[in-house]
Design a protein around this motif. Structure first.
Motif, PDB file in Angstrom:
ATOM      1  N   LYS A 119      60.952 -25.526 -16.547  1.00 52.45           N
ATOM      2  CA  LYS A 119      61.350 -24.263 -16.508  1.00 52.45           C
ATOM      3  C   LYS A 119      60.106 -23.280 -17.158  1.00 52.45           C
ATOM      4  CE  LYS A 119      65.294 -21.636 -16.196  1.00 52.45           C
ATOM      5  NZ  LYS A 119      66.408 -21.377 -16.241  1.00 52.45           N
ATOM      6  N   GLN A 120      59.256 -23.929 -17.929  1.00 55.48           N
ATOM      7  CA  GLN A 120      58.342 -23.106 -18.663  1.00 55.48           C
ATOM      8  C   GLN A 120      57.346 -22.678 -17.424  1.00 55.48           C
ATOM      9  OE1 GLN A 120      58.713 -22.419 -21.695  1.00 55.48           O
ATOM     10  NE2 GLN A 120      60.184 -23.873 -21.541  1.00 55.48           N
ATOM     11  N   GLN A 121      57.253 -23.557 -16.363  1.00 53.41           N
ATOM     12  CA  GLN A 121      56.395 -23.494 -15.408  1.00 53.41           C
ATOM     13  C   GLN A 121      56.992 -22.623 -13.962  1.00 53.41           C
ATOM     14  OE1 GLN A 121      53.141 -23.912 -16.288  1.00 53.41           O
ATOM     15  NE2 GLN A 121      53.882 -24.788 -18.059  1.00 53.41           N
ATOM     16  N   PHE A 122      57.941 -23.275 -13.555  1.00 51.63           N
ATOM     17  CA  PHE A 122      58.633 -22.989 -12.156  1.00 51.63           C
ATOM     18  C   PHE A 122      59.839 -22.335 -12.302  1.00 51.63           C
ATOM     19  CE2 PHE A 122      56.095 -26.957 -11.983  1.00 51.63           C
ATOM     20  CZ  PHE A 122      54.891 -26.560 -11.211  1.00 51.63           C
ATOM     21  N   THR A 123      60.607 -21.707 -11.344  1.00 52.87           N
ATOM     22  CA  THR A 123      61.965 -21.615 -11.292  1.00 52.87           C
ATOM     23  C   THR A 123      62.404 -22.883 -10.939  1.00 52.87           C
ATOM     24  OG1 THR A 123      61.712 -20.751  -9.134  1.00 52.87           O
ATOM     25  CG2 THR A 123      61.971 -19.077 -10.915  1.00 52.87           C
ATOM     26  N   VAL A 124      63.442 -23.274 -11.544  1.00 52.57           N
ATOM     27  CA  VAL A 124      64.206 -24.744 -11.399  1.00 52.57           C
ATOM     28  C   VAL A 124      65.681 -24.410 -11.578  1.00 52.57           C
ATOM     29  CG1 VAL A 124      62.100 -26.251 -11.410  1.00 52.57           C
ATOM     30  CG2 VAL A 124      63.649 -25.528 -13.633  1.00 52.57           C
ATOM     31  N   PHE A 125      66.485 -25.562 -11.294  1.00 52.18           N
ATOM     32  CA  PHE A 125      67.928 -25.252 -11.258  1.00 52.18           C
ATOM     33  C   PHE A 125      68.304 -26.970 -11.870  1.00 52.18           C
ATOM     34  CE2 PHE A 125      72.125 -25.390  -9.552  1.00 52.18           C
ATOM     35  CZ  PHE A 125      72.622 -24.131  -9.722  1.00 52.18           C
ATOM     36  N   TYR A 126      69.234 -26.518 -12.678  1.00 52.73           N
ATOM     37  CA  TYR A 126      69.826 -28.061 -13.114  1.00 52.73           C
ATOM     38  C   TYR A 126      71.304 -28.025 -12.463  1.00 52.73           C
ATOM     39  CZ  TYR A 126      71.551 -31.518 -16.177  1.00 52.73           C
ATOM     40  OH  TYR A 126      72.011 -32.755 -16.706  1.00 52.73           O
ATOM     41  N   ASP A 127      71.630 -28.979 -11.960  1.00 52.25           N
ATOM     42  CA  ASP A 127      73.019 -29.377 -11.383  1.00 52.25           C
ATOM     43  C   ASP A 127      73.402 -30.678 -11.715  1.00 52.25           C
ATOM     44  OD1 ASP A 127      75.324 -29.092  -9.862  1.00 52.25           O
ATOM     45  OD2 ASP A 127      74.499 -28.857  -7.957  1.00 52.25           O
ATOM     46  N   ASP A 128      74.638 -30.884 -12.263  1.00 56.97           N
ATOM     47  CA  ASP A 128      75.135 -32.251 -12.640  1.00 56.97           C
ATOM     48  C   ASP A 128      76.665 -32.303 -11.860  1.00 56.97           C
ATOM     49  OD1 ASP A 128      76.514 -30.599 -14.195  1.00 56.97           O
ATOM     50  OD2 ASP A 128      75.899 -31.565 -16.183  1.00 56.97           O
ATOM     51  N   LYS A 129      76.642 -31.329 -11.197  1.00 56.58           N
ATOM     52  CA  LYS A 129      78.221 -31.189 -10.635  1.00 56.58           C
ATOM     53  C   LYS A 129      78.455 -31.921  -9.299  1.00 56.58           C
ATOM     54  CE  LYS A 129      79.297 -27.308 -13.550  1.00 56.58           C
ATOM     55  NZ  LYS A 129      77.654 -27.116 -13.816  1.00 56.58           N
TER      56      LYS A 129
END
Ligand code: GAP
Length: 555
Positions: A486-496
């Motif tokens: 996230k420091q470098q790119f737009t990222v998404f976290y998904d655990d559902k």
């Protein structure tokens, strides 16, 4: 893509949070659109790609392919409301209008050139049956309306005799603007309706219910200050360009740029479009990305060609397909009187009939028209030259600023009024074109998937990070990767949900890479990277993830 696929794209945009209708919970406001969580990222990325490619990353010292020389680029951000005289001098106050017609039966308003129809005769009655075409087949829509009007069933269609092809209302001579004293004008509620001609308005049940075409200025008017008088009237800018022209001298004096150079601006523009339509394509509030490029008159034709080709290539580089993108040079007759060349970059939007293209961007050679207007006053053509337009009192109809906007070139000791090349793009139209291009429906292992194949540079998220299951320490590893990336790119976290469903959700969002932490990760510190388009999964060491993603985004 047929119309039903366009409907699917519009519904995906709402369902996944790309684009919503403005003020939706109050029934919406026609011609205004909001960008949701994914849409705002996509549109920002498009604007940032434009700004980066045109301004920040531009090498002032190099001669780009096709350019006559090196040039400088700089930026600007000016106000939406500006001195009202600007719009009088630029011509927008007098000339920036469309023709509209109103229907007294339905209280609807249409753009004159967007109503189409055909002459139909039945039972000795000849009627121009009109529609607002909603599909690729206006002839079928006209036929359906004609059958209804004459009280026929589909199987009685042979009782209709057609006269001529489907044409727009502005081609119908019976509908041309009549004289004010025409006895066929019915005056009602401050409007005059054309009560002859035997025409059926779109959506009307009775004949002859529309006004003749009337001019309608597209600028939104507002009041500045507390007095609220007509003298305090101002306008929301209908283009960002004029803000650049009126700041041209400030930029030259403050930044020491030398001709040739360009000033770029991204910002909101407002046009009170009579019939906003086709999703965001014709909106009343939209964003423009404009460059005014100032150069010496003698090199301006070469600069025009350079910008035209460069801007066309920009869309190709970001993923629009060559067979859906065309560069259309305007015919001589289409050119503004001051222009020696204008081209449109057009895209085959799916809501258009097959073979039709819609404007994405215009590139215009504007000569010295704009700077001269702001010096001298509103210009008008006289023979082959531009002269200051005079009012009834013999004085300039709209006075210019009186400021000297000529340029003194130190090297040659020449003084001249620069010529201008204007590449003028719409951020919303570009967003729409990239969405249309990206939308794909595919079958993967017997399952349907919807995927947005957006260029990674403009995709809302560059990567999504998943723990395969929510146990065995996988979430901890995945969350650390998420935080680091996230420091470098737009990222998404998904655990559902099941991992397959998570992939599908990211496909619909256009995320180019999905990174999964699985059982093997805990043993050898590697993860899988799944490519959105090829579906290939590769194992990569966590320590190399950032550089691998960076390299792929660059390619
Ligand atoms: N300064 C020149 C100028 O404004 P334009 O062709 O009227 O030229 C430039 O507009 C671009 O702005 C168009 O190519 C289009 O991308 C965008 N644009 C214009 N009107 C628009 C509208 N009503 N809705 C969305 N975009 C629009």
């Amino acid at each position: 893509m047929d119309m039903s696929k366009m409907d699917k794209l519009v519904s995906l945009c709402k369902r996944r949070g790309f684009i919503f209708q403005s003020s939706e919970i109050y029934g919406g406001l026609n011609g205004f659109w909001d960008y949701g969580p994914l849409g705002v990222e996509l549109k920002r990325n498009i604007k940032e790609a434009w700004w980066r490619d045109m301004v920040q990353a531009h090498d002032d010292l190099a001669t780009l392919p096709g350019a006559p020389s090196p040039y400088e680029m700089t930026g600007l951000d000016c106000t939406i409301i500006m001195h009202p005289q600007i719009w009088k001098v630029s011509g927008h106050y007098d000339l920036f209008h469309d023709f509209m017609v109103d229907c007294r039966e339905t209280n609807k308003r249409y753009r004159y050139d967007q109503v189409v129809g055909r002459w139909a005769t039945c039972k000795d009655q000849r009627v121009f049956v009109s529609v607002l075409p909603e599909t690729d087949h206006p002839d079928k829509e006209v036929e359906a309306r004609a059958l209804k009007f004459f009280g026929l069933r589909a199987k009685q269609a042979d009782q209709l005799a057609w006269d001529g092809p489907v044409v727009s209302l502005d081609q119908v001579k019976e509908f041309a603007a009549p004289q004010p004293a025409d006895p066929n004008l019915l005056r009602q509620g401050g409007k005059a309706y054309l009560t002859s001609g035997n025409y059926l308005a779109p959506d009307a049940k009775t004949l002859n219910t529309m006004t003749p075409p009337r001019e309608f200025n597209l600028m939104f008017k507002t009041i500045v200050g507390a007095m609220g008088t007509e003298e305090d009237a101002a306008f929301l800018r209908p283009e960002t360009a004029q803000g650049i022209f009126v700041n041209y001298k400030n930029v030259v004096d403050s930044s020491r740029v030398k001709i040739p150079f360009g000033i770029a601006q991204i910002g909101k523009s407002f046009r009170n479009e009579i019939t906003p339509r086709n999703f965001t394509f014709r909106s009343r509030e939209f964003e423009q990305m404009e460059i005014e490029f100032f150069c010496k008159p003698e090199t301006s034709p070469q600069w025009y060609t350079f910008w035209r080709d460069r801007r066309y290539q920009w869309y190709l580089n970001l993923g629009l397909a060559r067979d859906r993108l065309r560069l259309r040079d305007h015919h001589k007759e289409e050119l503004s009187h001051y222009s020696c060349g204008t081209a449109d970059i057009e895209y085959a939007f799916p809501f258009l009939a097959a073979g039709d293209f819609g404007e994405l961007e215009g590139i215009a050679h504007r000569g010295d028209f704009d700077l001269r207007s702001h010096m001298e006053g509103k210009l008008a053509k006289q023979g082959d030259t531009l002269v200051v337009e005079l009012g009834a009192d013999g004085k300039p109809k709209y006075k210019g600023s009186g400021k000297d906007l000529s340029y003194f070139e130190e090297a040659t000791k020449e003084r001249f009024i620069p010529h201008v090349i204007e590449p003028s793009a719409g951020a919303d139209r570009a967003t729409l074109a990239f969405l249309c291009e990206a939308y794909h429906e595919e079958e993967v292992k017997g399952e349907q998937r919807v995927v947005l194949k957006l260029h990674p540079r403009i995709a809302p998220f560059k990567a999504a990070i998943f723990p395969l299951v929510n146990k065995d320490g996988m979430p901890d590893v995945a969350q650390k990767i998420y935080r680091d990336m996230k420091q470098q790119f737009t990222v998404f976290y998904d655990d559902k949900g099941a991992v397959g469903r998570r992939y599908r959700r990211q496909d619909e969002a256009g995320t180019p890479y999905c990174i999964t932490v699985d059982g093997q990760t805990l043993q050898d510190q590697t993860v899988t990277i799944r490519d959105r388009d090829t579906l290939v999964q590769e194992r990569v060491a966590i320590a190399e993830l950032e550089s691998v993603i960076r390299a792929r985004l660059r390619s």
